[in-house]
Design a protein around this motif. Structure first.
Motif, mmCIF file in Angstrom:
data_model
loop_
_atom_site.group_PDB
_atom_site.id
_atom_site.type_symbol
_atom_site.label_atom_id
_atom_site.label_comp_id
_atom_site.label_asym_id
_atom_site.label_seq_id
_atom_site.Cartn_x
_atom_site.Cartn_y
_atom_site.Cartn_z
ATOM 1 N N UNK A 18 0.934 -1.133 0.020
ATOM 2 C CA UNK A 18 -0.080 0.219 -0.116
ATOM 3 C C UNK A 18 0.920 1.358 0.035
ATOM 4 N N UNK A 19 0.302 2.392 -0.724
ATOM 5 C CA UNK A 19 1.296 3.689 -0.578
ATOM 6 C C UNK A 19 0.189 4.743 -0.125
ATOM 7 N N UNK A 20 0.505 5.343 0.548
ATOM 8 C CA UNK A 20 -0.363 6.367 1.438
ATOM 9 C C UNK A 20 0.816 7.733 1.083
ATOM 10 N N UNK A 21 -0.118 8.497 0.275
ATOM 11 C CA UNK A 21 0.496 9.916 -0.149
ATOM 12 C C UNK A 21 -0.271 11.015 0.339
ATOM 13 N N UNK A 50 1.376 15.870 8.259
ATOM 14 C CA UNK A 50 0.156 15.908 9.159
ATOM 15 C C UNK A 50 -1.230 15.374 8.928
ATOM 16 N N UNK A 51 -1.326 14.826 7.952
ATOM 17 C CA UNK A 51 -2.757 14.393 7.464
ATOM 18 C C UNK A 51 -3.106 13.090 7.724
ATOM 19 N N UNK A 52 -2.329 12.189 8.500
ATOM 20 C CA UNK A 52 -2.638 10.896 9.200
ATOM 21 C C UNK A 52 -2.218 9.875 8.277
ATOM 22 N N UNK A 53 -1.186 9.999 7.732
ATOM 23 C CA UNK A 53 -0.746 8.728 6.856
ATOM 24 C C UNK A 53 0.049 7.698 7.805
ATOM 25 N N UNK A 93 -3.128 5.449 -2.011
ATOM 26 C CA UNK A 93 -4.223 6.322 -1.668
ATOM 27 C C UNK A 93 -3.498 7.882 -1.344
ATOM 28 N N UNK A 94 -4.418 8.648 -1.696
ATOM 29 C CA UNK A 94 -4.140 10.146 -1.418
ATOM 30 C C UNK A 94 -4.809 10.868 -0.371
#
Length: 583
Positions: A41-44, A48-51, A173-174
């Protein structure tokens, strides 16, 4: 026990606590409930947005012994072990400091072993874009076909720095920035739970300063609480962060609007003496003018601008004093200035100069290029002639006579400071042959010139096409040349010489106009208007008295002899060029 920072203490433990990332939460929860667990999984998203928070919740959820609607229970042995780092099956790696090939090789060697306690071995690689090219290559094969018990969760703020081969092997996931309203609401909840009373304006200011990052907002709140006050106001937040209030910025904008130079200088003095961040003030000023532009062009600015009603009403009133074009021009000027300010040796002086230039420079106030050029021409004519007032052009604003007079007196000193150029007398057109007028201009004694000067001045005939020449120059965009020639007049020295006469006080412009590029342009226009080749001499008003006018004859077609008429007709029928030399 040591103190725990608010952003760590209030880190969400379940998916529902993650603020404004519903699109990610919904998909991840369904993944857990359906047990369709991917291998990468890739969190972009921005900071400070919760990745990382989402990655940790996901790691507990897929290993939890008793999930509740896709959320981890946080009470079973596995969840507690992951929370207190006693279970080593969930590994968090900082790629910024572990970015070498050897670090990735260690991971590649470890993934073959089954997890010791949990169901999945989870690797959370934060700031993955910091890996070296060799490390990415080492990770590539393992990331493509890992063992069934391994899950990779990559987090990054710069996904464009990742190789396409890595991106294609991950579910992406952006994460979006969190809105100021949601941040302000969350900050008030945290402050209340900490026994702190936080004003609505203070919470909104913290949210604006956080710029979409919940972690930054909680860090600012933590800093404000450290002051020791149980009640945190809007001014308390300003003092802690070291920025200026909207009232101060509004005051500066009023000074810009009213061309109050003294008020601008005093404002910068207060800014500097209070230790405020000048660079941050410049950024806030750009944002303030952006809000003024929105007030100017939108019907409902309240839905776009995150300020209280009091400040919004003031912005609406201020925006009426500016045109839309001027606000856009000021924003461009301030944006360019902001990039230069960080490298300035004396930021205070640089800020003062920029604010004053914006205030008195009237950026964007012209009605168009032609109208602005006309106004500049009128103004420079008034300066050179020292006139108290200039007649305004139709459709443009007329400046008061007193202002023109004062500007003329001020600009005389500027003209006097222009570097002198050695005066070589009249400047001749390099394209024309020599004339006997030169010898007449240089000959004669001072006494004879004084005795005949008045008669010579009266004897010179004015050039009737000179206004047409100026109009032609203006139409062709030669505004600089028009400016230099605005106060001049042209007379006929003899049949082949045109004298361009500069009045007293602007003689220094004669040497500027004598540049070859200006001479060629003026020569071509004069030749076009007169229909014949001429010579050009640039002289001062006092020099005109020493030049004896030569015979000037304006020959019309009716006055030409029959022989000349016949010659011209024959040349026209044969389509050949005819030069008539009159000696």
């Amino acid at each position: 026990m040591s103190y725990t920072a608010l952003y760590r203490k209030w880190r969400p433990l379940v998916f529902e606590d993650v603020v404004e990332q519903e699109h990610v939460v919904r998909t991840i929860k369904n993944t857990v409930k359906s047990e369709r667990i991917g291998h990468a999984y890739l969190f972009c998203g921005t900071r400070g947005t919760g990745k990382t928070t989402m990655a940790k919740i996901f790691a507990r959820a897929i290993n939890c012994l008793d999930t509740k609607d896709g959320d981890p229970c946080n009470e079973c042995e596995i969840c507690k072990g992951i929370l207190n780092d006693s279970i080593l099956d969930v590994v968090e790696i900082d790629a910024a400091s572990n970015n070498s090939v050897d670090n990735i090789r260690e991971i590649r060697d470890e993934v073959v072993y089954a997890p010791s306690q949990a169901r999945y071995k989870v690797y959370i690689i934060d700031e993955v874009h910091m890996l070296s090219a060799g490390a990415f290559n080492a990770l590539l094969k393992t990331l493509e076909e890992p063992p069934a018990h391994v899950v990779f969760i990559l987090a990054t703020t710069d996904p464009h720095k990742l190789p396409a081969t890595i991106l294609s092997r991950c579910q992406r996931f952006d994460f979006k920035k969190i809105t100021p309203g949601s941040i302000a609401e969350r900050v008030k909840v945290v402050a209340g739970a900490s026994g702190i009373s936080l004003e609505d304006d203070a919470a909104l200011l913290i949210a604006r300063l956080a710029d979409g990052a919940m972690r930054d907002a909680l860090s600012i709140l933590d800093q404000c609480i450290s002051v020791g006050n149980k009640d945190i106001s809007h001014q308390d937040v300003l003092n802690v962060i070291g920025i200026v209030s909207d009232d101060f910025i509004s005051e500066i904008v009023d000074h810009i609007k009213d061309t109050n130079v003294e008020g601008l200088v005093n404002g910068v003095e207060r800014l500097s003496s209070n230790g405020r961040d000048i660079l941050r003030f410049a950024s806030d000023l750009v944002m303030y003018f952006r809000n003024l532009l929105l007030c100017k062009i939108t019907d409902n600015p309240a839905g776009i601008i995150d300020v209280s009603r009091q400040y919004l009403d003031n912005m609406m009133q201020q925006s009426e004093a500016f045109t839309r074009e001027r606000i856009i021009s000021i924003i461009k000027e301030l944006s360019a200035f902001e990039s230069q300010l960080k490298y300035a040796l004396n930021q205070r002086v640089f800020l003062e100069v920029m604010l004053i230039s914006i205030s008195v420079g009237n950026y964007g106030q012209g009605e168009g290029n032609n109208a602005l050029a006309d106004r500049i021409t009128d103004l420079e004519n008034a300066i050179r002639s020292g006139a108290g007032a200039a007649q305004p052009r139709s459709g443009s604003d007329a400046a008061p006579a007193a202002d023109f007079a004062a500007l003329g007196r001020t600009s005389e000193k500027v003209l006097d400071r222009m570097p002198p150029v050695p005066d070589g007398g009249g400047v001749q057109n390099p394209f024309a042959p020599p004339s006997a007028a030169d010898s007449k201009a240089s000959g004669g004694s001072t006494a004879s010139a004084a005795g005949t000067g008045g008669n010579n001045l009266a004897a010179h005939q004015p050039l009737e096409v000179w206004p047409e020449v100026m109009t032609e120059l203006k139409a062709s965009g030669r505004m600089m040349l028009v400016t230099y020639l605005a106060s001049t007049r042209a007379v006929a020295g003899d049949e082949s010489t045109i004298l361009v006469v500069f009045p007293e006080g602007v003689g220094s412009f004669k040497n500027v106009v004598a540049k070859p590029e200006y001479v060629e342009v003026l020569y071509n226009v004069l030749q076009k208007k007169l229909g014949r080749q001429v010579r050009i001499k640039f002289i001062n008003e006092e020099e005109l008295g020493n030049i004896v006018p030569g015979p000037v004859s304006e020959k019309s077609e009716e006055q030409e002899s029959t022989l000349l008429k016949n010659a011209r007709e024959i040349a026209g029928k044969l389509n050949v060029h005819l030069d008539i030399i009159d000696e």
